[in-house]
Write an enzyme that holds these catalytic residues in place. Structure first.
Site, PDB file in Angstrom:
ATOM      1  N   LYS A  35     -16.681 -15.691 -18.136  1.00  0.00           N
ATOM      2  CA  LYS A  35     -17.587 -14.582 -18.486  1.00  0.00           C
ATOM      3  C   LYS A  35     -16.886 -13.657 -19.481  1.00  0.00           C
ATOM      4  CE  LYS A  35     -15.951 -11.996 -14.461  1.00  0.00           C
ATOM      5  NZ  LYS A  35     -16.258 -11.554 -13.086  1.00  0.00           N
ATOM      6  N   ARG A 131     -21.409  -4.648  -2.907  1.00  0.00           N
ATOM      7  CA  ARG A 131     -22.054  -4.444  -4.205  1.00  0.00           C
ATOM      8  C   ARG A 131     -23.398  -5.149  -4.166  1.00  0.00           C
ATOM      9  NH1 ARG A 131     -17.685  -6.258  -8.706  1.00  0.00           N
ATOM     10  NH2 ARG A 131     -18.390  -8.207  -7.780  1.00  0.00           N
ATOM     11  N   TYR A 254      -0.060  12.744 -33.104  1.00  0.00           N
ATOM     12  CA  TYR A 254      -0.968  13.759 -32.549  1.00  0.00           C
ATOM     13  C   TYR A 254      -0.337  14.479 -31.368  1.00  0.00           C
ATOM     14  CZ  TYR A 254      -4.870  11.823 -35.256  1.00  0.00           C
ATOM     15  OH  TYR A 254      -5.701  11.411 -36.268  1.00  0.00           O
ATOM     16  N   MET A 302      -6.082   5.835 -33.524  1.00  0.00           N
ATOM     17  CA  MET A 302      -7.184   4.875 -33.615  1.00  0.00           C
ATOM     18  C   MET A 302      -6.736   3.561 -34.263  1.00  0.00           C
ATOM     19  SD  MET A 302     -10.959   5.271 -35.355  1.00  0.00           S
ATOM     20  CE  MET A 302     -11.513   6.611 -34.324  1.00  0.00           C
TER      21      MET A 302
HETATM   22  C1  LIG Z   1     -15.110 -12.291 -12.378  1.00  0.00           C
HETATM   23  C2  LIG Z   1     -15.316 -12.971 -11.083  1.00  0.00           C
HETATM   24  C3  LIG Z   1     -14.345 -13.847 -10.564  1.00  0.00           C
HETATM   25  C4  LIG Z   1     -12.978 -14.037 -11.197  1.00  0.00           C
HETATM   26  O1  LIG Z   1     -12.126 -13.014 -10.727  1.00  0.00           O
HETATM   27  P1  LIG Z   1     -10.583 -12.979 -11.167  1.00  0.00           P
HETATM   28  O2  LIG Z   1     -10.043 -11.807 -10.432  1.00  0.00           O
HETATM   29  O3  LIG Z   1     -10.581 -12.758 -12.642  1.00  0.00           O
HETATM   30  O4  LIG Z   1     -10.010 -14.253 -10.776  1.00  0.00           O
HETATM   31  C5  LIG Z   1     -14.649 -14.535  -9.406  1.00  0.00           C
HETATM   32  N1  LIG Z   1     -15.822 -14.356  -8.779  1.00  0.00           N
HETATM   33  C6  LIG Z   1     -16.770 -13.496  -9.228  1.00  0.00           C
HETATM   34  C7  LIG Z   1     -18.035 -13.334  -8.475  1.00  0.00           C
HETATM   35  C8  LIG Z   1     -16.541 -12.767 -10.379  1.00  0.00           C
HETATM   36  O5  LIG Z   1     -17.476 -11.916 -10.813  1.00  0.00           O
END
Ligand SMILES: *Cc1c(COP(=O)(O)O)cnc(C)c1O
Length: 357
Positions: A35, A131, A254, A302
């Protein structure tokens, strides 16, 4: 010549890290979590590199999955949040995607759909992350409803651990117990993120879901024996574009956060927070120049950062600088900057991404 900032992605390291996940959970299959553009590493390139070895790919939503399908990825793909609207189900069907079902409304959309092929569904159990997902008392009924749907083919259960990155934390065991009570072992299961792949064999079950570990970063804050074999996949690098000599007492950048304590050589590197270098990096975090560590000196701007080269007299304009990668641990830089490597990787902008097989 163009600006020297670039992220080099070592695809062989990602393959190695995926196989390491498989060796930690030898009886499970493994979704390679790609993802968010493979955590900034380039989802298509990563998926193509992993396709010969990966059991499947997991993404957050439909468009991410379709990008993989359109680039020729043929294996299983899982939508970790399922669909957001009922009209996505036609594309899920056409592309042959697996999906998470985390809420009643998704279940109703599925029950009303007319797919060509039955959907592969993963019922999300809220075992304690709180969640998304069905609460344990609702799970049996939701499973029964999905099982009764002709639209549903393979049915599995999935849950997510809130504290697997804290080895020995009892909350993970509590989540596993809640999950097992809810599904009563009747369907195949998936629970383990990277931290659980590395540290929690009781969570491995049928499918694991390694994400951050594929990219070579440990999910733990402290050393872990199973994380030692990971190979960092991304090198963020740029170059020195200026060097100046300043007398003791002069401030740099800065707010004058850094003040030279001695006559100093200050190097300027072409990377900044608009590229994804963390703006909250404190003075003293290291960059790598000519095989040596040089400390950040002054606030991150930046487009530029300033580093103290006083102890590196041989450094010259044009020298390559590693911001993170094999020598500078992205996880450690992230911790020092009050964030996590996941956010550093997914915040990269403006830098060229180059893949190496
Ligand atoms: C992103 C995600 C993972 C991967 O988690 P990592 O900590 O990057 O290994 C696994 N399961 C779900 C449901 C996720 O959203």
């Amino acid at each position: 010549m163009s600006r020297p900032a670039r992220a080099r992605i070592d695809l062989a390291a990602i393959r190695h890290n995926y196989l390491h996940a498989k060796s930690c959970a030898p009886s499970a299959r493994a979704w390679a979590v790609v993802k968010a553009d493979a955590y900034g590493h380039g989802a298509v390139a990563v998926a193509r590199a992993l396709a010969p070895v990966a059991d499947g790919f997991a993404v957050a939503f439909l468009e991410e999955a379709l990008e993989l399908r359109e680039s020729g990825i043929e294996g299983p793909i899982l939508l970790l949040e399922g669909v957001f609207a009922p009209d996505e189900l036609a594309a899920v069907d056409r592309a042959g995607l697996d999906m998470v079902v985390h809420a009643e409304h998704q279940l109703e959309w599925i029950a009303a759909a007319r797919p060509e092929r039955p959907f592969g569904c993963w019922l999300k159990v809220d075992s304690g992350m709180h969640r998304v997902g069905f609460a344990p008392p609702e799970v049996a009924a939701a499973l029964a409803r999905l099982r009764a749907c002709p639209q549903v083919g393979r049915l599995r259960a999935i849950s997510h651990l809130a504290r697997a990155d804290e080895p020995g934390e009892p909350y993970s065991a509590r989540q596993l117990a809640a999950f097992d009570d809810a599904v009563a072992g009747v369907v195949p299961a998936s629970l383990a993120n990277s931290a659980a792949v590395l540290d929690l064999p009781t969570a491995h079950r049928d499918w694991v879901r390694p994400g951050i570990m594929l990219y070579g970063v440990s999910p733990f804050d402290t050393a872990h024996p199973n994380a030692a074999a990971l190979r960092p996949a991304m090198t963020l690098e740029s170059a020195l574009i200026a060097i100046r000599t300043l007398p003791a007492g002069e401030p740099v950048g800065y707010g004058g956060r850094f003040v030279c304590r001695r006559p100093s050589r200050i190097g300027v590197v072409a990377i900044g927070y608009a590229d994804g270098y963390p703006r909250h990096a404190p003075d003293g975090v290291a960059v790598m120049v000519r095989g040596q560590r040089a400390p950040l000196a002054g606030r991150v701007s930046m487009d530029m950062i300033t580093v103290d080269l006083t102890d590196l007299p041989e450094a010259v304009v044009g020298d390559r600088v590693e911001l993170w990668g094999a020598r500078i641990d992205a996880g450690a830089l992230a911790r020092a900057s009050d964030t996590i490597a996941y956010q550093l990787f997914t915040n990269l902008k403006r830098v060229r991404v180059e893949h190496q097989r």
